[in-house]
Design an enzyme around this catalytic site. Sequence first.
Site, mmCIF file in Angstrom:
data_model
loop_
_atom_site.group_PDB
_atom_site.id
_atom_site.type_symbol
_atom_site.label_atom_id
_atom_site.label_comp_id
_atom_site.label_asym_id
_atom_site.label_seq_id
_atom_site.Cartn_x
_atom_site.Cartn_y
_atom_site.Cartn_z
ATOM 1 N N LYS A 177 33.116 44.133 40.369
ATOM 2 C CA LYS A 177 32.410 43.936 39.098
ATOM 3 C C LYS A 177 30.979 43.444 39.290
ATOM 4 O O LYS A 177 30.613 42.950 40.353
ATOM 5 C CB LYS A 177 33.207 42.968 38.204
ATOM 6 C CG LYS A 177 34.452 43.643 37.597
ATOM 7 C CD LYS A 177 35.187 42.768 36.606
ATOM 8 C CE LYS A 177 36.376 43.538 36.012
ATOM 9 N NZ LYS A 177 37.229 42.689 35.174
ATOM 10 N N ARG A 194 43.823 41.535 40.820
ATOM 11 C CA ARG A 194 43.710 42.958 40.498
ATOM 12 C C ARG A 194 42.544 43.558 41.282
ATOM 13 O O ARG A 194 41.402 43.133 41.095
ATOM 14 C CB ARG A 194 43.489 43.101 38.987
ATOM 15 C CG ARG A 194 43.408 44.525 38.463
ATOM 16 C CD ARG A 194 43.225 44.500 36.944
ATOM 17 N NE ARG A 194 43.085 45.825 36.391
ATOM 18 C CZ ARG A 194 41.929 46.494 36.351
ATOM 19 N NH1 ARG A 194 40.842 45.947 36.823
ATOM 20 N NH2 ARG A 194 41.888 47.716 35.825
HETATM 21 C C1 7PJ Z 1 40.452 43.976 33.902
HETATM 22 C C2 7PJ Z 1 41.525 44.690 33.373
HETATM 23 C C3 7PJ Z 1 40.616 42.582 34.142
HETATM 24 C C4 7PJ Z 1 42.858 42.817 33.335
HETATM 25 C C5 7PJ Z 1 39.841 46.007 33.635
HETATM 26 C C6 7PJ Z 1 37.270 46.955 35.719
HETATM 27 C C7 7PJ Z 1 37.311 47.075 34.232
HETATM 28 N N1 7PJ Z 1 42.728 44.123 33.096
HETATM 29 N N2 7PJ Z 1 41.123 45.965 33.215
HETATM 30 N N3 7PJ Z 1 41.843 42.052 33.833
HETATM 31 N N4 7PJ Z 1 39.408 44.828 34.073
HETATM 32 N N5 7PJ Z 1 44.034 42.219 33.060
HETATM 33 O O1 7PJ Z 1 38.247 47.030 36.433
HETATM 34 O O2 7PJ Z 1 36.130 46.784 36.180
HETATM 35 O O3 7PJ Z 1 39.730 41.852 34.579
HETATM 36 S S1 7PJ Z 1 38.926 47.487 33.590
#
Ligand code: 7PJ
Length: 310
Positions: A240, A275
């Site tokens: 990010k 994640r």
């Molecule tokens: C996140 C997500 C996050 C959760 C995305 C990206 C954008 N779900 N989905 N937490 N980010 N729970 O991966 O850059 O930070 S999409």
Amino acid sequence: MSDSDLSYTNVPAPLQCGRFTLTFERPRVMGILNVTPDSFSDGGRYVARDDALRQAERMVADGVDIIDVGGESTRPGAPAVPLQQELERVIPVIEALAGTGVPLSVDTYKPEVMRAALAAGADLINDIWGFRRPGALDAVKGTNCGLCVMHMLGEPQTMQRGEIDYHDVVGEVRAFLEGQVDVLMQAGIVRERICVDPGFGFGKATREHNYALLARLRETAPPPRAGEAPYPILAGMSRKSMLGAVTGRTTPAERIAASVAAAVCAAERGAAIIRVHDVAETVDALKVWAAVREAEDVARLRRVEQSSIR
Ligand code: 7PJ
């Protein structure tokens, strides 16, 4: 010696998650599987179902604990994806992966996608809207799936454009998560099914807010009741812009080392699920982190033994 000297007393509560119960004596790695042609970092590369499956297989070989399937890019400014298109991207992948024995998560805020994904074998619904949109709660209520409740200020299309203003970002994120967890429990969803997420990058000033949330990650979760284990926290910082802001790396794919560093920082601050795009690198880093943690526990036990002999 006080309880806080024993790291295992801070182990997050197990997460009931469809066919699985995830435990967190170590942080779990959630691998991102984007089936969107416009996703910002590996956009367009896993559009085809077979490509997504190959990518999933690789993540399994690399030691992934959960696979997070997403059919709509939620990067700031990304266009919304029509329902039918999201279903066509996500559902075949869920069906194909349901037999792999890995817990499957779906990154969606659309109730129709939630229902179809759960019918196809998904175990966890990961909703960037925190189940606030109409119908979302009803879609998960009568099931046994896990829920990830994320904080987001504003909407994906506009959130990084408008005024981003917090008086106390950590307190405000926690208050939101506390309130939303309450709403879910009022609806009859048991706390064992819930994990929380401060939503890195979702309506946060790049440097100031995101790093405050990471530094004080444990404080972003609703406080557990006396005697209860902490809520599992999911941390998603992979590639990010908060990482670009301190490294100067403008391309997401160049932010792997920074992402791994952020993952280790999150682990150190109690994250239950991390994640990531780069599963192999993160799994390796967390193994080193866990070895240090284990050595600390050994040293602590020695001290306890020594003091009881004396
Ligand atoms: C996140 C997500 C996050 C959760 C995305 C990206 C954008 N779900 N989905 N937490 N980010 N729970 O991966 O850059 O930070 S999409």
